[in-house]
Design an enzyme around this catalytic site. Structure first.
Site, short mmCIF file in Angstrom:
data_model
loop_
_atom_site.label_atom_id
_atom_site.label_comp_id
_atom_site.label_asym_id
_atom_site.label_seq_id
_atom_site.Cartn_x
_atom_site.Cartn_y
_atom_site.Cartn_z
N LYS A 207 -36.58 -25.55 -14.68
CA LYS A 207 -37.65 -25.40 -13.52
C LYS A 207 -38.60 -24.79 -14.05
CE LYS A 207 -37.30 -27.54 -9.68
NZ LYS A 207 -37.11 -28.85 -9.47
N THR B 288 -32.15 -28.47 -11.60
CA THR B 288 -33.26 -27.44 -11.78
C THR B 288 -33.53 -27.04 -10.37
OG1 THR B 288 -34.98 -29.30 -11.47
CG2 THR B 288 -34.15 -28.76 -13.40
N HIS C 260 -52.17 -22.06 0.87
CA HIS C 260 -51.11 -21.72 1.68
C HIS C 260 -50.01 -21.01 0.96
CE1 HIS C 260 -53.09 -24.50 4.37
NE2 HIS C 260 -53.13 -25.57 3.13
O1 LIG Z 1 -56.78 -21.29 9.19
C1 LIG Z 1 -56.15 -22.21 9.34
N1 LIG Z 1 -57.19 -23.21 9.62
C2 LIG Z 1 -56.75 -24.55 9.80
O2 LIG Z 1 -57.57 -25.45 10.16
C3 LIG Z 1 -55.59 -24.89 9.38
N2 LIG Z 1 -54.80 -26.32 9.43
C4 LIG Z 1 -53.57 -25.92 9.14
O3 LIG Z 1 -52.70 -26.83 8.66
N3 LIG Z 1 -53.31 -24.64 8.61
C5 LIG Z 1 -54.59 -23.87 8.84
N4 LIG Z 1 -55.01 -22.82 9.04
#
Ligand SMILES: O=c1[nH]c(=O)c2[nH]c(=O)[nH]c2[nH]1
Length: 317
Positions: free
Chosen positions: A30, A75, A269
């Site tokens: 991986k 993996t 994220h």
């Molecule tokens: O701070 C965020 N704003 C968003 O508009 C949003 N949309 C999302 O899916 N996560 C987040 N987080």
């Protein structure tokens, strides 16, 4: 592939022909498992951020030649192992973590004779002094670029300063809930998440005439950057949009030489890894840092009474 019947061609009874192809060096694994491990010591948080790649080799001929996967550890399992080891053993150093992984695969899988593990570590610097209070804000070392865009026409100046590639992260004091929902909404509400973004920001100066004294550009840049970071670190965030607005409004409030700020902030994220299949909890300790897709949050924040002149960059969309 449909199965073919018995080979009834005349060649079937003859001695097997020498193989035309021979399997040479092979390995599998991986690549680029992005793991972020947070350790919370009260209000002082510690962060390790790794990109881990694993390549295993050994008695894997059958996997390639016959399609038997008996010796093929998926993996996907290697990826899970990275996350479980991050949870159970922490990440003391890239070397220690990689050593533990390599030893594990070679000593637990009889078919695996060699493991290569490559780790890249991203270095983060603290934004706040742990001696002075909560310390959960970080800026990634390197990658930051300062920008200046100047226009001069009919005796008027337009000076836009800015930066890009400044990646910042809060390990707590970020929530996201109460959002609009439709039949396709699956995002769980969160009351404690990592908030991270790579700041692209530009700000336009009020200075337009040679008849007025120009600001000290370096001081202005240094102070503006400091306010932007202080707002990121100091805002208890209910969304990246809200944090971004505080970053811009704090600049406008503290730097009279600036009329307008424009931000483009990717929401980098960090998803909590589900360790329940391994009988483990995950109390905001082990995250998967996704690189795409990402939310892209953009806005202009203006000094009241001033016009928006920083061009909106539509190259992303
Ligand atoms: O701070 C965020 N704003 C968003 O508009 C949003 N949309 C999302 O899916 N996560 C987040 N987080």
């Amino acid at each position: 592939m449909p199965k073919t019947g018995p080979d009834t061609t005349p060649e079937a009874d003859a001695a097997p022909a020498p193989a035309v192809s021979v399997l040479g060096q092979n390995q599998y694994g991986k690549a680029e498992v992005r793991v972020v491990r947070v350790v919370r010591e009260g209000a002082v948080h510690h962060l390790r951020d790794l990109n881990v790649s694993i390549a295993l080799s050994g008695a894997l001929d059958d996997v390639h030649l016959t399609g038997s996967n008996a010796n093929c550890l998926p993996t996907d399992t290697m990826k899970n192992t990275v996350y479980v080891f991050a949870k159970e053993h922490g990440i003391a150093s890239p070397e220690e973590f990689a050593t533990r992984l390599a030893r594990h695969f070679v000593t637990t899988q009889p078919s695996i004779h060699r493991a290569r593990v490559r780790v890249e570590e991203y270095a983060w610097d603290r934004l706040t002094d742990p001696a002075a209070g909560p310390a959960h804000s970080f800026a990634r070392r390197g990658g930051e670029t300062r920008l200046a865009e100047i226009a001069y026409e009919d005796g008027h100046w337009q000076v836009i300063s800015g930066l890009k590639g400044l990646t910042v992260l809060n390990t707590t004091d970020s929530e996201f809930h109460g959002f609009a929902q439709d039949p396709y909404t699956t995002l769980p509400e969160t009351h404690d998440r990592i908030l991270a973004t790579e700041v692209s920001g530009r700000w336009r100066h009020t200075w337009t005439e040679d008849t007025h004294e120009a600001p000290d550009w370096d001081t202005s840049y240094r102070e503006t950057r400091a306010h932007l970071l202080a707002a990121f670190a100091g805002t208890y965030s209910l969304s990246l949009q809200q944090t971004m607005h505080r970053m811009g409004s704090r600049i406008i409030e503290h730097r009279p030489e600036i009329a307008e700020v424009r931000f483009s902030l990717p929401n980098k994220h960090h998803f909590l890894v589900d360790l329940a299949p391994f009988g483990l909890g995950n109390d905001n300790e082990v995250y998967y840092a996704a690189d795409r897709p990402y939310g892209l949050i953009e806005a202009t924040i203006l000094r009241a009474g001033h016009e928006a002149r920083i061009p909106v960059d539509h190259s992303n969309l």
